[in-house]
Design an enzyme around this catalytic site. Structure first.
Site: not given
Length: 469
Positions: A81, A174, A427
């Site tokens: 993140c 989280c 990806c």
């Protein structure tokens, strides 16, 4: 670089591929860790490398107008993140830009149109799977150190610190996983510490019992599965812990429908030989009206909230007719193959992992889909044409390779059979760019559609449309 030149004021101009922030000064390129476009910073130029200088921020003089406050206590430590400090609309912009840059600079190719990134429907608590690690070597964050509190440095259940294989951050909250999972982690941690059950020692000395812990979720059924990975049971405390895990954990968490224990006496990924499954043996998820049974160690896309949009996008781009023959290469458990089968005459799915192929066949049977054939085979093998030559040439070829992209053996075969249309799902824009540079010798790259499957990270999925020249 001289000592008095180490401290420098920089203005960050852009974010490069994989989240690298870039600044330029006096003709030199600086990679500024943690910087955002528009930031003016005082940085420490640490290391001069070929073509650029690594720098770390000492002070932000003027923050970027797109900089926001991260909501996670572990921001900057766990490595995940890393974009939560960046406004979400800018995240979408830079993900698209990274794809364009990779194609242009690395592959020397460009699509007719790069569509705007499709935003995630759910930006937090979106992951349906998280892999955690145990460790006898806990990593303390800067905030934990500054609080001067007493911490158990010999036990951690959480996420590995980037670049430090033996250090694990103890995670209690989280933000990208289901909120209930934080409570499950706490229960496991507290019981293990109370019984003095030892986590794995990742140093050369080795030892330890607790290795890994995986949580999985069915968004469709609102059901959870947990998977504990350990070494063989040796001590009485380990036996007591496993018995508690087997009999008591589900009572504490009503949505925990599957409790799995597996043994792995080697170091490595969170996988092992299953010893028991208490409750349901699999989770069920639904994509475009098709039900998928997900066994403990089978692969499935980690963002269920985006899957209908993602798979639907692939099918729309493929423009499939009911008379078409389709190849779905790197098919996994059939998440693309089975919805495609409802649109075409027949589809052939190929995947290296035999367990994934078994899951794909099972999912086809569950949904009464009969116009599919699945094969377990290495698409990177020099012998792969032996299999592919036994199949009828496809009208549409769907490719969804791992991050490493396509192997030259496979590209060579594709350029021999020249299917009329290719849909390349990726990806990793960098390896995709490399492959497109070869494919576009015979194909026109028409459209690239982007979809955000991983908010607050630099990762992006894209779907490229190629048609034969």
């Amino acid at each position: 670089m001289k000592k008095n030149e180490n401290i420098i004021e920089l203005k960050v101009e852009s974010i490069g591929f994989e989240g690298i922030s870039i600044a330029k000064h006096d003709g030199k390129v600086y990679f500024v860790k943690g910087g955002l476009p528009g930031d003016v910073v005082v940085a420490n130029a640490n290391k001069k490398l070929k073509g650029y200088i690594e720098a770390t921020i000492k002070e932000i003089i003027a923050p970027s107008p797109h900089r926001i406050e991260p909501i996670c206590n572990y921001y900057g430590a766990c490595g995940g993140c890393s974009w939560q400090c960046l406004d979400y609309e800018q995240q979408l912009y830079w993900k698209r830009q990274h794809t364009i840059d990779a194609h242009n600079r690395l592959g020397k190719v460009s699509a007719n149109c790069y569509h705007n990134t499709i935003a995630a429907k759910q930006k937090w608590e979106y992951r349906n799977k998280m892999d955690f690690s145990f460790s006898a070597s806990r990593w303390l964050t800067k905030n934990e150190i500054e609080k001067d509190e007493i911490h158990n440095k010999n036990f951690a259940l959480g996420l590995h610190i980037p670049g430090k294989f033996d250090k694990v951050l103890d995670v209690k909250d989280c933000k990208i996983q289901d909120a209930d999972w934080n409570n499950i982690l706490d229960a496991i941690r507290e019981k293990a510490i109370k019984l003095d059950v030892q986590p794995i020692k990742l140093s050369k000395a080795g030892g330890g019992f607790l290795k890994g812990f995986t949580l999985r979720k069915s968004v469709l059924m609102n059901e959870n599965m947990c998977i504990l990975i350990t070494s063989d049971v040796v001590s009485d405390s380990e036996k007591i812990f496993i018995n508690w895990y087997k009999k008591e954990l589900q009572k504490m968490f009503p949505n925990l429908l599957s409790v799995v224990w597996a043994i792995n006496n080697k170091n490595g990924v969170n996988i092992g030989e299953i010893q028991f499954i208490e409750g349901k043996k699999y989770l069920t998820e639904r994509v475009l009206g098709i039900d998928y049974q997900i066994s403990p160690f089978s692969f499935f896309q980690t963002n269920s909230y985006q899957l209908d949009t993602f798979i639907g996008l692939i099918i729309d781009i493929a423009s499939i007719n009911n008379s078409d023959l389709i190849w779905d290469l790197y098919c996994g458990t059939g998440s693309i193959t089975l919805p495609v089968a409802k649109k075409c005459k027949k589809v052939f799915g190929i995947e290296l992992n035999p367990q994934a192929i078994e899951d794909a066949k099972n999912n086809a049977n569950i949904n009464a889909i009969s116009n599919v054939e699945f094969y377990s085979s290495d698409l990177h093998s020099p012998k792969i044409p032996d299999l592919l030559n036994t199949l009828p040439c496809p009208d549409v070829l769907i490719l969804d390779p791992p991050r490493s992209g396509l192997h030259p053996n496979l590209i060579k075969h594709i350029l021999q059979i020249l299917p009329p249309k290719i849909v390349y799902v990726s990806c990793n824009p960098a390896t995709q760019a490399r492959d497109l540079s070869e494919l576009t010798k015979h194909y026109n790259l028409l459209n690239v559609h982007l979809i955000d499957m991983f908010p607050h990270t630099y990762h992006i999925e894209n779907v490229a449309e190629l048609v034969l020249k």
